[in-house]
Design a protein around this motif. Structure first.
Motif, PDB file in Angstrom:
ATOM      1  N   ARG A 136      -1.710   7.120  10.030  1.00 55.00           N
ATOM      2  CA  ARG A 136      -0.196   6.710  10.210  1.00 55.00           C
ATOM      3  C   ARG A 136      -0.070   5.158  10.285  1.00 55.00           C
ATOM      4  O   ARG A 136       0.801   4.664   9.882  1.00 55.00           O
ATOM      5  CB  ARG A 136       0.144   7.389  11.658  1.00 55.00           C
ATOM      6  CG  ARG A 136       1.406   6.764  12.427  1.00 55.00           C
ATOM      7  CD  ARG A 136       2.466   7.137  11.332  1.00 55.00           C
ATOM      8  NE  ARG A 136       2.596   8.582  10.879  1.00 55.00           N
ATOM      9  CZ  ARG A 136       3.409   8.833   9.588  1.00 55.00           C
ATOM     10  NH1 ARG A 136       4.067   8.057   9.003  1.00 55.00           N
ATOM     11  NH2 ARG A 136       3.388  10.216   9.575  1.00 55.00           N
ATOM     12  N   ALA A 137      -1.166   4.536  10.654  1.00 58.82           N
ATOM     13  CA  ALA A 137      -1.085   2.851  10.858  1.00 58.82           C
ATOM     14  C   ALA A 137      -1.259   2.460   9.358  1.00 58.82           C
ATOM     15  O   ALA A 137      -0.422   1.576   9.066  1.00 58.82           O
ATOM     16  CB  ALA A 137      -2.424   2.435  11.611  1.00 58.82           C
ATOM     17  N   CYS A 138      -2.014   3.111   8.294  1.00 57.38           N
ATOM     18  CA  CYS A 138      -1.707   2.438   7.236  1.00 57.38           C
ATOM     19  C   CYS A 138      -0.334   3.025   6.441  1.00 57.38           C
ATOM     20  O   CYS A 138       0.027   2.034   5.838  1.00 57.38           O
ATOM     21  CB  CYS A 138      -2.904   3.410   6.276  1.00 57.38           C
ATOM     22  SG  CYS A 138      -4.585   2.911   6.473  1.00 57.38           S
ATOM     23  N   LEU A 139       0.136   4.107   6.745  1.00 56.83           N
ATOM     24  CA  LEU A 139       1.506   4.567   6.192  1.00 56.83           C
ATOM     25  C   LEU A 139       2.403   3.405   6.727  1.00 56.83           C
ATOM     26  O   LEU A 139       3.562   3.301   6.042  1.00 56.83           O
ATOM     27  CB  LEU A 139       1.726   5.958   6.732  1.00 56.83           C
ATOM     28  CG  LEU A 139       0.962   7.069   5.539  1.00 56.83           C
ATOM     29  CD1 LEU A 139       1.241   8.277   6.303  1.00 56.83           C
ATOM     30  CD2 LEU A 139       1.228   6.908   4.180  1.00 56.83           C
ATOM     31  N   ALA A 143      -1.912  -1.197   9.229  1.00 58.08           N
ATOM     32  CA  ALA A 143      -3.280  -1.486   9.016  1.00 58.08           C
ATOM     33  C   ALA A 143      -3.210  -1.942   7.555  1.00 58.08           C
ATOM     34  O   ALA A 143      -2.679  -1.286   6.757  1.00 58.08           O
ATOM     35  CB  ALA A 143      -4.067  -0.194   9.518  1.00 58.08           C
ATOM     36  N   ASP A 144      -4.186  -2.567   7.288  1.00 58.91           N
ATOM     37  CA  ASP A 144      -4.430  -2.981   5.732  1.00 58.91           C
ATOM     38  C   ASP A 144      -5.385  -2.282   5.097  1.00 58.91           C
ATOM     39  O   ASP A 144      -5.290  -1.784   3.913  1.00 58.91           O
ATOM     40  CB  ASP A 144      -4.968  -4.609   5.771  1.00 58.91           C
ATOM     41  CG  ASP A 144      -4.125  -5.615   6.389  1.00 58.91           C
ATOM     42  OD1 ASP A 144      -2.710  -5.608   5.759  1.00 58.91           O
ATOM     43  OD2 ASP A 144      -4.443  -6.418   6.964  1.00 58.91           O
ATOM     44  N   VAL A 145      -6.393  -1.655   6.020  1.00 62.31           N
ATOM     45  CA  VAL A 145      -7.590  -0.868   5.639  1.00 62.31           C
ATOM     46  C   VAL A 145      -7.774   0.256   6.674  1.00 62.31           C
ATOM     47  O   VAL A 145      -7.506  -0.126   7.877  1.00 62.31           O
ATOM     48  CB  VAL A 145      -8.779  -1.455   5.263  1.00 62.31           C
ATOM     49  CG1 VAL A 145      -9.972  -0.449   4.709  1.00 62.31           C
ATOM     50  CG2 VAL A 145      -8.491  -2.581   4.276  1.00 62.31           C
ATOM     51  N   GLY A 146      -7.874   1.598   6.408  1.00 62.72           N
ATOM     52  CA  GLY A 146      -8.135   2.629   7.329  1.00 62.72           C
ATOM     53  C   GLY A 146      -9.530   3.378   7.156  1.00 62.72           C
ATOM     54  O   GLY A 146      -9.826   3.454   5.689  1.00 62.72           O
ATOM     55  N   PRO A 154      -2.383  11.213   1.916  1.00 62.49           N
ATOM     56  CA  PRO A 154      -0.830  11.280   1.760  1.00 62.49           C
ATOM     57  C   PRO A 154      -0.212  10.224   0.759  1.00 62.49           C
ATOM     58  O   PRO A 154      -0.948   9.481   0.260  1.00 62.49           O
ATOM     59  CB  PRO A 154      -0.331  10.652   3.169  1.00 62.49           C
ATOM     60  CG  PRO A 154      -1.379  10.610   4.175  1.00 62.49           C
ATOM     61  CD  PRO A 154      -2.622  10.509   3.450  1.00 62.49           C
ATOM     62  N   ALA A 155       0.864  10.707   0.203  1.00 64.86           N
ATOM     63  CA  ALA A 155       1.541   9.865  -0.935  1.00 64.86           C
ATOM     64  C   ALA A 155       1.660   8.397  -0.283  1.00 64.86           C
ATOM     65  O   ALA A 155       2.097   8.415   0.813  1.00 64.86           O
ATOM     66  CB  ALA A 155       2.754  10.468  -1.350  1.00 64.86           C
ATOM     67  N   GLY A 156       1.483   7.470  -0.978  1.00 68.88           N
ATOM     68  CA  GLY A 156       1.727   6.145  -0.637  1.00 68.88           C
ATOM     69  C   GLY A 156       0.328   5.481  -0.280  1.00 68.88           C
ATOM     70  O   GLY A 156       0.422   4.163  -0.009  1.00 68.88           O
ATOM     71  N   LEU A 157      -0.773   6.150  -0.106  1.00 70.47           N
ATOM     72  CA  LEU A 157      -2.142   5.618   0.428  1.00 70.47           C
ATOM     73  C   LEU A 157      -2.883   5.803  -0.964  1.00 70.47           C
ATOM     74  O   LEU A 157      -2.983   6.901  -1.543  1.00 70.47           O
ATOM     75  CB  LEU A 157      -2.678   6.300   1.343  1.00 70.47           C
ATOM     76  CG  LEU A 157      -1.907   6.100   2.931  1.00 70.47           C
ATOM     77  CD1 LEU A 157      -3.010   6.712   3.805  1.00 70.47           C
ATOM     78  CD2 LEU A 157      -1.641   4.639   3.134  1.00 70.47           C
ATOM     79  N   HIS A 274      -8.847   3.979   3.320  1.00 74.63           N
ATOM     80  CA  HIS A 274      -7.688   4.189   2.966  1.00 74.63           C
ATOM     81  C   HIS A 274      -6.824   2.834   2.908  1.00 74.63           C
ATOM     82  O   HIS A 274      -7.323   2.086   3.814  1.00 74.63           O
ATOM     83  CB  HIS A 274      -6.793   5.140   4.059  1.00 74.63           C
ATOM     84  CG  HIS A 274      -7.384   6.534   4.195  1.00 74.63           C
ATOM     85  ND1 HIS A 274      -7.349   7.611   3.303  1.00 74.63           N
ATOM     86  CD2 HIS A 274      -8.106   6.854   5.161  1.00 74.63           C
ATOM     87  CE1 HIS A 274      -8.237   8.496   3.795  1.00 74.63           C
ATOM     88  NE2 HIS A 274      -8.453   8.387   5.238  1.00 74.63           N
ATOM     89  N   ALA A 275      -6.036   2.800   2.220  1.00 75.03           N
ATOM     90  CA  ALA A 275      -5.240   1.503   2.182  1.00 75.03           C
ATOM     91  C   ALA A 275      -3.733   1.645   1.577  1.00 75.03           C
ATOM     92  O   ALA A 275      -3.673   2.640   0.679  1.00 75.03           O
ATOM     93  CB  ALA A 275      -5.786   0.504   1.056  1.00 75.03           C
TER      94      ALA A 275
END
Length: 297
Positions: A136-139, A143-146, A154-157, A274-275
């Motif tokens: 959620r923080a990445c979306l 967060a820049d990186v998770g 998810p779409a968008g990452l 993730h990013a």
């Protein structure tokens, strides 16, 4: 009206901590100096932002609105600073990294050490969260990186492999299952379990597979950290299912027996980086991603 960014940062800390004293400790400032800063901020705005009591502070209605705006302003100022630092040609600035507990105790320290050695002008703002909150923080671009144990991207990452971290069963040496080579989930659920925080990826995984197999989970106690979980197992309150990283960190002594969980969903557990998907990233963010996904360190 003059409102400085530092006062906004202190105000954010006070709201999030719910206490002048805790916010002062978090911000490394004397409580009296922080209190004066908040009073000056209230005077500049012209309204009370906090309700003060012996048990702590709460935001007024105006304070809740001010907090949301202050977070947005503070985020934009941080983005501006990071973008300017990135344009200098140097890999510098603060990278916001959110990670789950098993990444932090297992694999992250060494790779962050490598990152800092390569890029001494770059810093890491590390936040520990459960895997769903990391995503959620990445979306939300908080967060820049998770790093999470989530199996879905998810779409968008964008997402990359970080580390294999299969599940293991930890038991006291005298437990009747301790002589096995490995254990099935059905065998484990016959005994009292020491469970980890509700809502985390491991908790969700165990409940999903227990429901699918119609196996009852006999949870004797629930704790919020891997070290507490292993301590409860050591004391004989039950057995635990933990990632290999946590078993190595907290159950590595002769007080424990560590056995692989036989199920494919346990042996195949991985952590992923993730990013937020972007056409270009700040140099420090990309450098951190490259370091994290380089298994050679």
């Amino acid at each position: 009206m003059r409102i400085d960014p530092y006062s906004l940062e202190l105000f954010i800390s006070v709201i999030e901590e719910g206490s002048i004293a805790r916010a002062a400790s978090r911000s490394h400032i004397a409580p009296s100096a922080l209190s004066r800063r908040i009073a000056d901020l209230e005077a500049a705005i012209g309204v009370a932002l906090l309700i003060r009591s012996p048990s702590g502070v709460q935001p007024t209605e105006a304070g809740r609105h001010a907090y949301a705006s202050a977070r947005a302003i503070h985020g934009r100022l941080e983005d501006m600073a990071r973008e300017v630092q990135s344009m200098s040609g140097q890999i510098a600035g603060i990278v916001r990294l959110h990670a789950n507990a098993s990444a932090i105790v297992g694999f992250l320290p060494e790779r962050l050490t490598t990152f800092k050695a390569r890029y001494p002008l770059a810093g890491i703002a590390l936040t520990e969260q459960i895997s769903d909150e990391v995503i959620r923080a990445c979306l939300d671009d908080r967060a820049d990186v998770g790093i999470s144990a989530s199996g879905k991207t998810p779409a968008g990452l964008d997402s990359w492999h970080f580390a294999d971290d299969p599940l293991m069963v930890v038991l006291p040496p005298g437990h009747e299952l301790a002589q096995a080579d490995n254990l099935s989930f059905a065998e484990v659920t016959r005994f009292p379990l020491v469970a980890l925080q509700a809502g985390g990826s491991l908790d969700q995984t165990l409940k999903e597979h227990a429901d699918a197999a119609r196996l009852p989970l006999n949870v004797t106690v629930t704790v919020n950290s891997f070290d507490a979980q292993c301590r409860m197992v050591e004391a004989g309150l039950g057995i635990g299912i933990v990632p290999t990283s946590a078993a190595s960190a907290f159950a590595g002594s002769r007080n424990f027996v560590r056995l692989p969980l036989r199920e494919s969903w346990g042996s195949g557990r991985t952590l992923r980086v993730h990013a937020p998907r972007k056409s270009s990233r700040l140099k420090a963010v990309q450098a951190l991603i490259d370091t994290l996904i380089d298994s050679k360190g």
